[in-house]
Design a protein around this motif. Structure first.
Motif, PDB file in Angstrom:
ATOM      1  N   GLU A   1       0.830  -1.208   0.000  1.00  0.00           N
ATOM      2  CA  GLU A   1       0.000   0.000   0.000  1.00  0.00           C
ATOM      3  C   GLU A   1       0.866   1.261   0.000  1.00  0.00           C
ATOM      4  O   GLU A   1       0.589   2.225  -0.720  1.00  0.00           O
TER       5      GLU A   1
ATOM      6  N   LEU B   1       2.573   1.673  -3.394  1.00  0.00           N
ATOM      7  CA  LEU B   1       1.620   2.149  -4.392  1.00  0.00           C
ATOM      8  C   LEU B   1       1.318   3.638  -4.195  1.00  0.00           C
ATOM      9  O   LEU B   1       1.284   4.400  -5.173  1.00  0.00           O
ATOM     10  N   GLN B   2       1.119   4.051  -2.972  1.00  0.00           N
ATOM     11  CA  GLN B   2       0.857   5.456  -2.677  1.00  0.00           C
ATOM     12  C   GLN B   2       2.017   6.322  -3.175  1.00  0.00           C
ATOM     13  O   GLN B   2       1.800   7.357  -3.814  1.00  0.00           O
TER      14      GLN B   2
ATOM     15  N   LYS C   1       2.105   6.367  -7.028  1.00  0.00           N
ATOM     16  CA  LYS C   1       1.058   7.252  -7.560  1.00  0.00           C
ATOM     17  C   LYS C   1       1.491   8.711  -7.476  1.00  0.00           C
ATOM     18  O   LYS C   1       1.331   9.474  -8.434  1.00  0.00           O
TER      19      LYS C   1
ATOM     20  N   PHE D   1      -1.892  -5.335  -5.744  1.00  0.00           N
ATOM     21  CA  PHE D   1      -1.003  -4.250  -6.155  1.00  0.00           C
ATOM     22  C   PHE D   1      -1.039  -4.083  -7.674  1.00  0.00           C
ATOM     23  O   PHE D   1      -1.139  -2.967  -8.182  1.00  0.00           O
TER      24      PHE D   1
ATOM     25  N   GLU E   1      -4.090  -2.251  -8.955  1.00  0.00           N
ATOM     26  CA  GLU E   1      -4.003  -0.805  -8.720  1.00  0.00           C
ATOM     27  C   GLU E   1      -2.924  -0.169  -9.600  1.00  0.00           C
ATOM     28  O   GLU E   1      -3.088   0.952 -10.077  1.00  0.00           O
ATOM     29  N   TYR E   2      -1.831  -0.872  -9.801  1.00  0.00           N
ATOM     30  CA  TYR E   2      -0.717  -0.377 -10.622  1.00  0.00           C
ATOM     31  C   TYR E   2      -1.196  -0.099 -12.048  1.00  0.00           C
ATOM     32  O   TYR E   2      -0.749   0.862 -12.677  1.00  0.00           O
TER      33      TYR E   2
ATOM     34  N   THR F   1       4.333   4.183 -16.633  1.00  0.00           N
ATOM     35  CA  THR F   1       4.641   2.788 -16.293  1.00  0.00           C
ATOM     36  C   THR F   1       5.309   2.022 -17.432  1.00  0.00           C
ATOM     37  O   THR F   1       6.027   1.061 -17.171  1.00  0.00           O
TER      38      THR F   1
END
Length: 135
Positions: A40, A43-44, A47, A75, A78-79, A87
């Protein structure tokens, strides 16, 4: 020999992160290694980087599958929502102790995942990545 700018490790195992970071640095594979024990949090931060400083997005990510909270599969979901123009410049690899054949098949079905490697990370894996993906 090509050295990456930034590699991110996402794994809840501190010892594994330490070993991976040591190998990456000893092989002169990356200038910077950033470790996250929580997907998490990784990912935060990814982002925020994608939005605020896309040039700082990592060149490569090693992602574990089995982690508390958000696992590697969640993950990846969300990625996928991150901007593709950011990306696509990043190589994402699964690095897991999971030896379940289904996990390997599932990983390879995700277009974001370049390959699946079993732990532990080794200089040979880094050489393979350098030859087949990075150069």
């Amino acid at each position: 020999m090509h050295t990456l700018r930034k590699v991110v490790l996402i794994d809840d195992d501190q010892i594994n992160n330490f070993v991976c970071e040591t190998i990456i640095k000893s092989e002169n594979f990356a200038e910077t290694v950033v470790c996250y024990e929580w997907a998490e949090q990784a990912l935060q931060n990814l982002k925020a980087t994608a939005q605020e400083a896309p040039a700082e997005f990592p060149d490569l990510i090693f992602l574990d599958i089995n982690m508390p909270g958000m696992d590697g599969w969640r993950f990846l979901e969300e990625y996928r929502e991150l901007p593709e123009e950011v990306t696509r410049k990043c190589c994402l690899f699964m690095l897991s102790s999971a030896v379940d054949r289904e996990d390997i098949i599932c990983a390879k079905q995700h277009s974001e995942v370049k390959d699946f490697f079993s732990k532990p990370l080794s200089p040979e894996i880094l050489h393979y990545i350098r030859e087949d993906y990075v150069l």
